[in-house]
Scaffold this motif. Structure first.
Motif, PDB file in Angstrom:
ATOM      1  N   MET A   6       0.841  -1.186   0.000  1.00  0.00           N
ATOM      2  CA  MET A   6       0.000   0.000   0.000  1.00  0.00           C
ATOM      3  C   MET A   6       0.883   1.245   0.000  1.00  0.00           C
ATOM      4  SD  MET A   6      -3.267   1.224   0.263  1.00  0.00           S
ATOM      5  CE  MET A   6      -4.274  -0.083   0.867  1.00  0.00           C
ATOM      6  N   GLU A  36       3.831   1.728  -1.276  1.00  0.00           N
ATOM      7  CA  GLU A  36       4.419   1.971  -2.604  1.00  0.00           C
ATOM      8  C   GLU A  36       3.392   2.577  -3.554  1.00  0.00           C
ATOM      9  OE1 GLU A  36       7.611   1.736  -3.647  1.00  0.00           O
ATOM     10  OE2 GLU A  36       8.012   1.385  -1.525  1.00  0.00           O
ATOM     11  N   ARG A  37       2.153   2.121  -3.449  1.00  0.00           N
ATOM     12  CA  ARG A  37       1.103   2.668  -4.320  1.00  0.00           C
ATOM     13  C   ARG A  37       0.820   4.122  -3.988  1.00  0.00           C
ATOM     14  NH1 ARG A  37      -3.999  -0.054  -4.492  1.00  0.00           N
ATOM     15  NH2 ARG A  37      -4.298   1.311  -6.260  1.00  0.00           N
ATOM     16  N   ILE A  38       0.846   4.455  -2.693  1.00  0.00           N
ATOM     17  CA  ILE A  38       0.627   5.853  -2.296  1.00  0.00           C
ATOM     18  C   ILE A  38       1.771   6.712  -2.815  1.00  0.00           C
ATOM     19  CG2 ILE A  38       0.520   7.437  -0.325  1.00  0.00           C
ATOM     20  CD1 ILE A  38      -0.988   5.215   1.183  1.00  0.00           C
ATOM     21  N   LYS A  39       2.993   6.210  -2.687  1.00  0.00           N
ATOM     22  CA  LYS A  39       4.153   6.937  -3.197  1.00  0.00           C
ATOM     23  C   LYS A  39       4.043   7.152  -4.702  1.00  0.00           C
ATOM     24  CE  LYS A  39       8.653   5.658  -2.498  1.00  0.00           C
ATOM     25  NZ  LYS A  39       9.689   4.913  -1.779  1.00  0.00           N
ATOM     26  N   ALA A  40       3.659   6.119  -5.421  1.00  0.00           N
ATOM     27  CA  ALA A  40       3.511   6.225  -6.876  1.00  0.00           C
ATOM     28  C   ALA A  40       2.414   7.234  -7.231  1.00  0.00           C
ATOM     29  CB  ALA A  40       3.179   4.858  -7.474  1.00  0.00           C
ATOM     30  N   GLN A  41       1.358   7.251  -6.460  1.00  0.00           N
ATOM     31  CA  GLN A  41       0.263   8.197  -6.695  1.00  0.00           C
ATOM     32  C   GLN A  41       0.766   9.633  -6.500  1.00  0.00           C
ATOM     33  OE1 GLN A  41      -2.702   6.498  -7.237  1.00  0.00           O
ATOM     34  NE2 GLN A  41      -4.166   8.145  -7.375  1.00  0.00           N
ATOM     35  N   LYS A  55      -0.925  12.314  -9.375  1.00  0.00           N
ATOM     36  CA  LYS A  55      -2.322  11.901  -9.528  1.00  0.00           C
ATOM     37  C   LYS A  55      -3.098  12.294  -8.282  1.00  0.00           C
ATOM     38  CE  LYS A  55      -1.165   7.925 -12.373  1.00  0.00           C
ATOM     39  NZ  LYS A  55      -1.106   6.471 -12.406  1.00  0.00           N
ATOM     40  N   SER A  62      -7.909   4.736  -6.094  1.00  0.00           N
ATOM     41  CA  SER A  62      -6.701   5.161  -5.387  1.00  0.00           C
ATOM     42  C   SER A  62      -6.493   4.272  -4.161  1.00  0.00           C
ATOM     43  CB  SER A  62      -6.816   6.622  -4.959  1.00  0.00           C
ATOM     44  OG  SER A  62      -7.691   6.740  -3.857  1.00  0.00           O
ATOM     45  N   PRO A  63      -5.286   4.275  -3.613  1.00  0.00           N
ATOM     46  CA  PRO A  63      -5.044   3.489  -2.399  1.00  0.00           C
ATOM     47  C   PRO A  63      -5.969   3.908  -1.253  1.00  0.00           C
ATOM     48  CG  PRO A  63      -2.969   4.253  -3.322  1.00  0.00           C
ATOM     49  CD  PRO A  63      -4.061   4.905  -4.099  1.00  0.00           C
ATOM     50  N   GLU A  65      -9.317   2.161  -1.564  1.00  0.00           N
ATOM     51  CA  GLU A  65      -9.221   0.774  -1.091  1.00  0.00           C
ATOM     52  C   GLU A  65      -9.174   0.717   0.430  1.00  0.00           C
ATOM     53  OE1 GLU A  65      -5.962  -1.264  -2.967  1.00  0.00           O
ATOM     54  OE2 GLU A  65      -6.559  -0.537  -4.942  1.00  0.00           O
TER      55      GLU A  65
END
Length: 144
Positions: free
Chosen positions: A1, A3-8, A13, A20-21, A24
């Motif tokens: 989770m 990493e997804r927030i960081k990527a966002q 975005k 989005s994380p 979820e």
């Protein structure tokens, strides 16, 4: 989770949009809270001497400010459990979204304008029918 927030964030975005994380995370939290509600309900029933058990879950999709959420509402065998967070026939997790829709409509925006603005501002898609249901309830007051 994480990493997804960081990527966002690095991808510039929107953080609070459909898929989005955070969406979820909200979905997980709502399902966990509903599980807690039925556990409390059944515990209180047992303390009062009532015989009742869990009886699976009912799946439904609800609209939230952060996109649609797939919710699994727990059921009880006697059919007495009424969840407080999201009621049995409730189709949205509201935290002011209904008020925002009404405010946009009251400002003279058409239903399609309201749909577009909600998509632009919150990144969510709400049907014209749902918006019409809300606005029809208060239409007489707005016209006054």
């Amino acid at each position: 989770m994480g990493e997804r927030i960081k990527a966002q964030l690095y991808g510039k975005k929107r953080l609070l949009e459909e898929g989005s994380p955070f969406s979820e995370l909200l979905q997980q939290m709502v399902n966990t809270m509903l599980e807690g509600e039925i556990e409390d309900f059944l515990s209180e029933g047992r303390a009062a001497g009532k015989v009742n058990k869990r009886n699976g879950r009912t799946s439904k999709r609800v609209v939230s400010e952060f996109g649609p959420l797939d919710i699994a509402t727990p059921r009880d065998r006697n059919g007495d459990f009424e969840p407080e967070l999201i009621g049995k026939r409730q189709k949205s997790l509201t935290s002011g979204l209904d008020d925002q829709i009404l405010a946009l409509y009251a400002q003279g925006n058409s239903i399609e304008d309201v749909r577009r603005l909600l998509a632009d501002i919150y990144g969510i898609s709400i049907s014209s029918g749902r918006i019409s249901q809300l606005t029809d309830k208060v239409l007489p007051e707005i016209q006054e």
